[in-house]
Scaffold this active site. Sequence first.
Site, PDB file in Angstrom:
ATOM      1  N   TYR A  84      13.089  -1.370  -7.971  1.00  0.00           N
ATOM      2  CA  TYR A  84      14.144  -0.722  -8.776  1.00  0.00           C
ATOM      3  C   TYR A  84      15.450  -0.620  -7.990  1.00  0.00           C
ATOM      4  O   TYR A  84      16.515  -0.478  -8.570  1.00  0.00           O
ATOM      5  CB  TYR A  84      13.721   0.698  -9.178  1.00  0.00           C
ATOM      6  CG  TYR A  84      12.670   0.718 -10.250  1.00  0.00           C
ATOM      7  CD1 TYR A  84      11.423   0.150 -10.023  1.00  0.00           C
ATOM      8  CD2 TYR A  84      12.914   1.298 -11.486  1.00  0.00           C
ATOM      9  CE1 TYR A  84      10.455   0.152 -11.001  1.00  0.00           C
ATOM     10  CE2 TYR A  84      11.938   1.308 -12.469  1.00  0.00           C
ATOM     11  CZ  TYR A  84      10.718   0.730 -12.217  1.00  0.00           C
ATOM     12  OH  TYR A  84       9.760   0.735 -13.186  1.00  0.00           O
ATOM     13  N   LYS A  98      -0.629  -4.521  -4.457  1.00  0.00           N
ATOM     14  CA  LYS A  98      -0.974  -5.910  -4.799  1.00  0.00           C
ATOM     15  C   LYS A  98      -0.939  -6.691  -3.487  1.00  0.00           C
ATOM     16  O   LYS A  98      -0.169  -7.649  -3.305  1.00  0.00           O
ATOM     17  CB  LYS A  98       0.024  -6.445  -5.840  1.00  0.00           C
ATOM     18  CG  LYS A  98      -0.315  -7.804  -6.414  1.00  0.00           C
ATOM     19  CD  LYS A  98      -1.535  -7.793  -7.331  1.00  0.00           C
ATOM     20  CE  LYS A  98      -1.867  -9.201  -7.804  1.00  0.00           C
ATOM     21  NZ  LYS A  98      -3.144  -9.276  -8.556  1.00  0.00           N
ATOM     22  N   ASP A 154      -3.951  -4.670 -10.659  1.00  0.00           N
ATOM     23  CA  ASP A 154      -4.538  -5.235 -11.878  1.00  0.00           C
ATOM     24  C   ASP A 154      -5.895  -4.603 -12.168  1.00  0.00           C
ATOM     25  O   ASP A 154      -6.179  -4.188 -13.296  1.00  0.00           O
ATOM     26  CB  ASP A 154      -4.632  -6.770 -11.791  1.00  0.00           C
ATOM     27  CG  ASP A 154      -5.119  -7.264 -10.429  1.00  0.00           C
ATOM     28  OD1 ASP A 154      -5.126  -6.464  -9.472  1.00  0.00           O
ATOM     29  OD2 ASP A 154      -5.506  -8.437 -10.328  1.00  0.00           O
ATOM     30  N   ASP A 191       5.264   3.491 -12.290  1.00  0.00           N
ATOM     31  CA  ASP A 191       5.863   3.618 -13.617  1.00  0.00           C
ATOM     32  C   ASP A 191       4.835   3.211 -14.670  1.00  0.00           C
ATOM     33  O   ASP A 191       4.577   3.927 -15.643  1.00  0.00           O
ATOM     34  CB  ASP A 191       7.104   2.701 -13.678  1.00  0.00           C
ATOM     35  CG  ASP A 191       7.933   2.913 -14.934  1.00  0.00           C
ATOM     36  OD1 ASP A 191       7.675   3.889 -15.676  1.00  0.00           O
ATOM     37  OD2 ASP A 191       8.847   2.103 -15.177  1.00  0.00           O
ATOM     38  N   ASP A 239       2.340   5.940 -17.059  1.00  0.00           N
ATOM     39  CA  ASP A 239       2.368   5.902 -18.528  1.00  0.00           C
ATOM     40  C   ASP A 239       0.976   5.600 -19.072  1.00  0.00           C
ATOM     41  O   ASP A 239       0.528   6.198 -20.043  1.00  0.00           O
ATOM     42  CB  ASP A 239       3.351   4.832 -19.043  1.00  0.00           C
ATOM     43  CG  ASP A 239       4.717   5.422 -19.385  1.00  0.00           C
ATOM     44  OD1 ASP A 239       5.046   6.510 -18.858  1.00  0.00           O
ATOM     45  OD2 ASP A 239       5.458   4.809 -20.176  1.00  0.00           O
TER      46      ASP A 239
END
Length: 383
Positions: free
Chosen positions: A145, A197, A230, A255, A259
């Site tokens: 970001y 990851k 994942d 993020d 959610d």
Amino acid sequence: MAKKSFRVVVLPGDGIGPEVTSEAVRVLEVISAVSPDIEIKLESHQFGGCAIDSVGEPLPASTLKACQEADAILMGSIGGPKWGVNSKVRPEQGLLALRKALGLYANIRPANFASNSLLANSPLKPTVAEGVDIIVVRELIGGVYFGARKELGTGPDEDSAWDTMVYSIPEVQRITRVAAQIALQANPPLAIHSIDKANVLASSRLWRKVVTETLQAEYPQLALDHHLVDSASMLIVANPRKLNGVILTENLFGDILSDESSVIPGSLGLLPSASLAGAPSVADALDPGFKPTSGLYEPIHGSAPDIAGKGIANPIGTILSAAMLLRYSLGLEKYAKAIEEAVRKVLDDKVAGGHELRTADLGGSVKTREMGDKIVETLKTLL
Ligand code: ATP
Ligand code: MG
């Protein structure tokens, strides 16, 4: 003895923000009135779309100053169609500026059932959803970001665009320590699940190494495991109890995962969040009880323009945000627990007619104010 005094800035904001924050304010006022040893001084300031309308900017200097001087900030929600993507000044710019000015790098979002009577609202089967108790700790001001980026149509490489994900060792250390402090506040301490990851990304290999080394050196008593993002996102819907404890992750993955996990309890209206600044020092490992230098507390939902002004919004996410405020910024765990217990009781209790109190988002017809009344009344019996 003089009462210990705390200053809390309230930013009601836009849409349903003012409706839900006024219920949380009542809860804090009750605690302030009843407590023999603390008082909470609340002051409201303009922030978001309403500030754009009245002074032309979403984060007026006076609001920022008040936030910088406060012990904690309670926010409703900001934004709405009136200040959409094509507006020159948008409320969301104010929130980014506030996060940046206060250095709020740690975003904390619990996802659990305030009451088992809500299990039926979960999109997951009750047998899968039952007992889920996850706290997502997301790094909020680093990663992709905030890395360098190039837009399409610029520079020599006109037909490409890119974003870069950068993390430094100190950035990962400080968010790891916050996660550890949160894990230690529970009894017994929570397990830490670090998500990355690392099989692909260099920044994730740094993440995994620094998380592992920081916890081994400073918090060896905490259980730690690592998941790839994942498979973690699959686990959250397939077997979320496996991730009970603290999910520790970087900005983009956080993020998405926060959610995703917030869907489990069944309504956006129920869930609180905190964004914290101030790094716990190495010494805090020996003396848990990290107090952030700044804390912004808000429900996870937006300004819900579709129901604004109707008095039907669920105030529980904001009331539970006030509980987090007491826990993390004011160090008043006892009162935080009392609020959570009051919410749980109100959700569990059957009222006349044999059904439970529910706002519209949970299929009921109870109004915002009535829900607030009931929680305040129940809280008084617990203090
Ligand atoms: P933002 O972009 O600001 O995050 P959003 O588009 O994600 O906003 P919300 O404003 O959170 O959306 O609203 C999504 C849906 O959830 C809307 O239908 C809204 O009415 C509902 N909702 C959100 N918060 C509440 C609440 N506290 N009580 C009841 N319903 C809510
Ligand atoms: Mg949203």
